[in-house]
Design a protein around this motif. Structure first.
Motif, PDB file in Angstrom:
ATOM      1  N   VAL A 297       0.837  -1.206   0.000  1.00 56.17           N
ATOM      2  CA  VAL A 297       0.000   0.000   0.000  1.00 56.17           C
ATOM      3  C   VAL A 297       0.870   1.254   0.000  1.00 56.17           C
ATOM      4  O   VAL A 297       0.612   2.218  -0.730  1.00 56.17           O
ATOM      5  CB  VAL A 297      -0.957   0.000   1.208  1.00 56.17           C
ATOM      6  N   ALA A 298       1.937   1.243   0.814  1.00 58.42           N
ATOM      7  CA  ALA A 298       2.840   2.399   0.875  1.00 58.42           C
ATOM      8  C   ALA A 298       3.511   2.637  -0.476  1.00 58.42           C
ATOM      9  O   ALA A 298       3.645   3.789  -0.917  1.00 58.42           O
ATOM     10  CB  ALA A 298       3.889   2.183   1.965  1.00 58.42           C
ATOM     11  N   LEU A 299       3.918   1.567  -1.147  1.00 56.01           N
ATOM     12  CA  LEU A 299       4.550   1.719  -2.458  1.00 56.01           C
ATOM     13  C   LEU A 299       3.564   2.263  -3.488  1.00 56.01           C
ATOM     14  O   LEU A 299       3.935   3.086  -4.343  1.00 56.01           O
ATOM     15  CB  LEU A 299       5.108   0.371  -2.924  1.00 56.01           C
ATOM     16  N   ILE A 300       2.309   1.833  -3.416  1.00 57.31           N
ATOM     17  CA  ILE A 300       1.292   2.339  -4.344  1.00 57.31           C
ATOM     18  C   ILE A 300       1.048   3.825  -4.102  1.00 57.31           C
ATOM     19  O   ILE A 300       0.957   4.625  -5.043  1.00 57.31           O
ATOM     20  CB  ILE A 300      -0.010   1.535  -4.203  1.00 57.31           C
ATOM     21  N   VAL A 301       0.946   4.212  -2.819  1.00 55.48           N
ATOM     22  CA  VAL A 301       0.765   5.628  -2.490  1.00 55.48           C
ATOM     23  C   VAL A 301       1.933   6.450  -3.018  1.00 55.48           C
ATOM     24  O   VAL A 301       1.755   7.524  -3.599  1.00 55.48           O
ATOM     25  CB  VAL A 301       0.618   5.801  -0.963  1.00 55.48           C
ATOM     26  N   ARG A 302       3.135   5.933  -2.861  1.00 53.17           N
ATOM     27  CA  ARG A 302       4.342   6.632  -3.319  1.00 53.17           C
ATOM     28  C   ARG A 302       4.345   6.790  -4.837  1.00 53.17           C
ATOM     29  O   ARG A 302       4.663   7.861  -5.372  1.00 53.17           O
ATOM     30  CB  ARG A 302       5.568   5.860  -2.846  1.00 53.17           C
ATOM     31  N   ILE A 303       3.997   5.712  -5.529  1.00 50.43           N
ATOM     32  CA  ILE A 303       3.960   5.766  -6.999  1.00 50.43           C
ATOM     33  C   ILE A 303       2.968   6.815  -7.477  1.00 50.43           C
ATOM     34  O   ILE A 303       3.283   7.655  -8.339  1.00 50.43           O
ATOM     35  CB  ILE A 303       3.591   4.376  -7.567  1.00 50.43           C
ATOM     36  N   CYS A 304       1.761   6.797  -6.916  1.00 51.58           N
ATOM     37  CA  CYS A 304       0.730   7.752  -7.334  1.00 51.58           C
ATOM     38  C   CYS A 304       1.149   9.181  -7.017  1.00 51.58           C
ATOM     39  O   CYS A 304       0.929  10.104  -7.823  1.00 51.58           O
ATOM     40  CB  CYS A 304      -0.599   7.427  -6.650  1.00 51.58           C
ATOM     41  N   ALA A 305       1.782   9.370  -5.852  1.00 50.59           N
ATOM     42  CA  ALA A 305       2.201  10.716  -5.461  1.00 50.59           C
ATOM     43  C   ALA A 305       3.287  11.247  -6.396  1.00 50.59           C
ATOM     44  O   ALA A 305       3.269  12.425  -6.781  1.00 50.59           O
ATOM     45  CB  ALA A 305       2.697  10.702  -4.016  1.00 50.59           C
ATOM     46  N   ILE A 306       4.229  10.403  -6.772  1.00 48.57           N
ATOM     47  CA  ILE A 306       5.291  10.834  -7.689  1.00 48.57           C
ATOM     48  C   ILE A 306       4.715  11.160  -9.063  1.00 48.57           C
ATOM     49  O   ILE A 306       5.039  12.196  -9.665  1.00 48.57           O
ATOM     50  CB  ILE A 306       6.371   9.741  -7.804  1.00 48.57           C
TER      51      ILE A 306
END
Length: 345
Positions: A96-105
């Protein structure tokens, strides 16, 4: 050396590559609020400089994790099944954290609004800190061992995974990745961003070196083998060298040494684990090993041929990407963000 040993080593290499490359990605995201302070009138431009250092490469770095997970599933399905079922919640949080990071970038520069960018920045920070900590917790527990019963099921609770050794592992990966990211930023930036990155790396080395040293020594004394003392010495020497080269503003050598420290530490974890892949704290008879957790010899043989042909292509392509985007980035290189693809904004 049999194919089980070969694939154990290859999986170790894949995770080493992931932690070296994604490690500085995490570090860059973790340090965005520090190097791009919002009270600074030039803060957003500085944050964009920080983000652009990883813009062309961060998604390629994550491929190492996908490949490592796929290799784990194909070569050692019992290890994969026990690990992903027993560590379901921590691994889900990482995902979930990696998905949030990807979307934010990806979406940070799509809307010209300070509130939107602030929320994306916090998504990047969250998506960097959480995996940086939890990867250390997970791998420390794999080496330490968890409660695995005769049915190869993990019976340990989430709180059992939060033991002192694992928490020290999580603190170690967070600090080392932050240091790794600071040194990378010093290597990839110019003007005041580089100056601040060098100073930050010097400060981060103060807690990172003793904490990482304590974790490496604990790992060796509790789980290591005779030959893994060499890896302990390499990791310790590399971290001490980082301190010296950072203070001398030799960021190229400092980055090489942080990479060596990560390589030696992950190699120590896998070396301490071998020939087990997941030890059981209930009974040694329930340990998962490279023999009882592996696929059939035919499957391993087919995978070996595929890896022999495809791996060089992937390495050449990724190396070429780093070479093309090797130049330093400064605040003078940052154009207006709206409508520009990642890597130019």
């Amino acid at each position: 050396m049999g194919l089980q040993e070969v694939w154990f080593i290859l999986i170790a290499v894949l995770f080493i590559g992931y932690f070296v490359l994604e490690g500085f990605d995490f570090g860059v995201g973790m340090l965005m609020p520090v190097l791009g302070r919002r009270k600074d009138p030039n803060g957003d431009t500085r944050r964009r400089v920080v983000l652009n250092t990883i813009g062309p490469v961060w998604d390629g770095n994550e491929v190492w994790l996908i490949t490592g997970g796929g290799a784990l599933f194909a070569a050692f399905p019992e290890w994969y099944a026990t690990l992903f079922s027993g560590f379901y919640l921590p691994l889900l949080i990482i995902l979930v954290a990696l998905i949030v990071r990807i979307c934010a970038i990806e979406y940070r520069g799509k809307i010209d609004d300070d509130t939107w960018r602030r929320r994306c920045d916090w998504g990047i920070v969250f998506g960097s800190w959480v995996p940086a900590v939890l990867w250390g917790v997970a791998f420390a527990n794999i080496v330490r061992g968890v409660d695995i019963d005769a049915d190869k099921q993990v019976t340990s609770s989430l709180f059992d995974l939060l033991n002192p050794y694992a928490l020290l592992g999580g603190l170690t990966t967070a600090l080392v990745f932050a240091l790794h990211g600071a040194v990378f930023l010093a290597l990839k930036t110019a003007d005041e961003v580089r100056t601040d990155a060098v100073e930050l790396a010097s400060r981060l080395a103060i807690p990172a070196v003793p904490v990482a040293g304590a974790f490496v020594l604990w790992t060796q004394l509790a789980h290591g083998k005779g030959w893994t003392w060499i890896l302990v010495a390499i990791a310790a020497a590399a971290l001490l060298g980082v301190v010296a080269f950072t203070r001398a503003e030799r960021e190229g050598w400092a980055f090489l040494l942080t990479s060596i420290a990560v390589i030696a530490t992950v190699a120590l974890l896998f070396g301490s684990l071998f020939p087990n892949v997941m030890p059981s704290t209930l009974d040694a008879a329930y340990n998962l090993t490279i023999d009882n957790a592996s696929s059939s010899p035919y499957t391993l043989k087919v995978m070996t041929w595929a890896a022999a042909f495809l791996t060089p292509v992937v390495l050449i392509y990724q190396g070429w990407t780093y070479w093309v985007f090797r130049q330093r980035i400064s605040t003078k290189h940052i154009p207006p963000s709206i409508g520009l693809p990642l890597g130019r904004r």
